[in-house]
Write a protein that holds these residues in place. Sequence first.
Motif, PDB file in Angstrom:
ATOM      1  N   ALA A   1       0.826  -1.220   0.000  1.00 28.65           N
ATOM      2  CA  ALA A   1       0.000   0.000   0.000  1.00 28.65           C
ATOM      3  C   ALA A   1       0.858   1.266   0.000  1.00 28.65           C
ATOM      4  N   ASN A   2       2.142   1.127   0.281  1.00 28.17           N
ATOM      5  CA  ASN A   2       3.019   2.305   0.321  1.00 28.17           C
ATOM      6  C   ASN A   2       2.912   3.078  -0.999  1.00 28.17           C
ATOM      7  N   PRO A   3       2.677   4.391  -0.912  1.00 23.51           N
ATOM      8  CA  PRO A   3       2.470   5.167  -2.146  1.00 23.51           C
ATOM      9  C   PRO A   3       3.637   5.068  -3.130  1.00 23.51           C
ATOM     10  N   VAL A   4       4.858   4.885  -2.610  1.00 20.53           N
ATOM     11  CA  VAL A   4       5.997   4.773  -3.536  1.00 20.53           C
ATOM     12  C   VAL A   4       5.861   3.481  -4.347  1.00 20.53           C
ATOM     13  N   VAL A   5       5.509   2.391  -3.656  1.00 17.83           N
ATOM     14  CA  VAL A   5       5.343   1.105  -4.366  1.00 17.83           C
ATOM     15  C   VAL A   5       4.198   1.225  -5.368  1.00 17.83           C
ATOM     16  N   GLN A   6       3.097   1.842  -4.927  1.00 17.60           N
ATOM     17  CA  GLN A   6       1.953   2.004  -5.838  1.00 17.60           C
ATOM     18  C   GLN A   6       2.334   2.850  -7.064  1.00 17.60           C
ATOM     19  N   ASP A   7       3.100   3.903  -6.831  1.00 10.65           N
ATOM     20  CA  ASP A   7       3.552   4.736  -7.960  1.00 10.65           C
ATOM     21  C   ASP A   7       4.444   3.926  -8.899  1.00 10.65           C
ATOM     22  N   ASN A   8       5.319   3.114  -8.302  1.00 10.72           N
ATOM     23  CA  ASN A   8       6.217   2.299  -9.127  1.00 10.72           C
ATOM     24  C   ASN A   8       5.433   1.285  -9.968  1.00 10.72           C
ATOM     25  N   ILE A   9       4.391   0.693  -9.372  1.00  9.58           N
ATOM     26  CA  ILE A   9       3.563  -0.268 -10.122  1.00  9.58           C
ATOM     27  C   ILE A   9       2.895   0.449 -11.305  1.00  9.58           C
ATOM     28  N   LYS A  10       2.383   1.651 -10.996  1.00  9.69           N
ATOM     29  CA  LYS A  10       1.745   2.452 -12.065  1.00  9.69           C
ATOM     30  C   LYS A  10       2.741   2.712 -13.201  1.00  9.69           C
TER      31      LYS A  10
END
Length: 404
Positions: free
Chosen positions: A129-138
């Motif tokens: 859920a970490n926004p950095v991980v989510q941004d990276n997935i995007k």
Amino acid sequence: MLVNKKIVLGITGGIAAYKAAELTRVLVKAGAQVRVIMTKSAMEFITPLTMQTLSQGPVYTDMFAPAGEFDMAHISLADFADAFLIAPATGNIIGKLASGIADDLLTTTLMAQNKPTLVCPAMNDKMLANPVVQDNIKKLRQYGYEVMESAVGELACKTSGAGRLPDIPVIIDALESLLTPKDYEGEEVLVTAGPTQEPLDPVRYITNLSSGKMGYALATAARHRGASVTLISGPCAMPAPPGVKIINVRTALEMHEAVMKNFTKATVIVKAAAVADYRPESVSEEKIKKSKGLAGIRLVPNPDIIAEIGAKKTRGILVGFAMETQELLANARLKLARKKMDMIVANSLREEGAGFGTDTNIVTIIDSNGKEIRLDKMTKSQVAHRILDHVKTLKKKKGPAKRK
Ligand code: PMT
């Protein structure tokens, strides 16, 4: 679909790395040629020896190892692969890929390739859920990587949430889809599958031996090829194919209603279901008691669903099946004409490896132009693709089907 496909599996360092062993076994069993790259952290969880044994090939772990199977592993593995599969993918590898970091064999190989790549994230729910991980997935998705949704459930760290590695059949399905050309994009495919059950009383029914495998294989193949698929399924034990709209029915009357509601928008209709031709005239509300005796069961005919569509339909291609025990082709030809289908797929209960319940089928495709194609024994998935290939040929020839 995975037969002879060359898959490079990248394993990174998370607890789900142990599942990569089973994933590899399943890939090899499906006919894929697997090469494995493991990161240093992955080797803390599972050994290269395990992966070498299961993949039946060398395992690559070191950027600077002396030349083995390939001269320059990172370039050669990139050329070798039909597809890359990263499972499990940690937050770390996702971050490196998103940022263009190439500091070990796996990241360097991934930077040197442009093949279809499936990334299967698995990590703690808060990490995911970490926004950095989510941004990276995007970012990875924008760069053209196929990133799966993690499964939800119990996690190794004793919490529960999103972050589990997707189940192996779901990963295999996604990989097959990634490797399949999308020649059915824009098509609306309606498939029926499985048996129907015709109740006598609350505990008994009349049915047949259809497992649903043929119809489910067709629905899956059509979806992998880019179609939007509706599957109307009689009762069977098969899991719903991912990405397919499924409508579960029990009786022939329910299947009739569901098909009639859904067939008009379909551009291709494939009726693989084994529909009961008859149903008991009345259904007892209570269990029929043995002590009362049973003089007989009066049966009444069910609607012939495909014949009704054949009479009404003005667009799309209508495909039926014929399951016979004698005079296979003659009976199939009669059904093709009588029910106004564009194509019929004949299979015989008398041939080993064909028909009900098996993973394989032996069929003859007959179309309304009189063309007949006998296929050797092959998996139901391969049969499904061959049927869809022939539907495409018919579509090209005829445009929208004209009813006789
Ligand atoms: O499910 P599996 O275990 O994988 O087995 C696959 C299969 C053997 C069920 C499949 O390959 C197959 O042959 N399906 C059709 C079986 C059958 O009911 O054949 P049929 O000859 O009775 O019917 C001819 C066609 O009319 C079929 O397309 C059937 O769906 C359709 N039909 C039949 C009766 C009815 N009342 N309505 C229909 O629409």
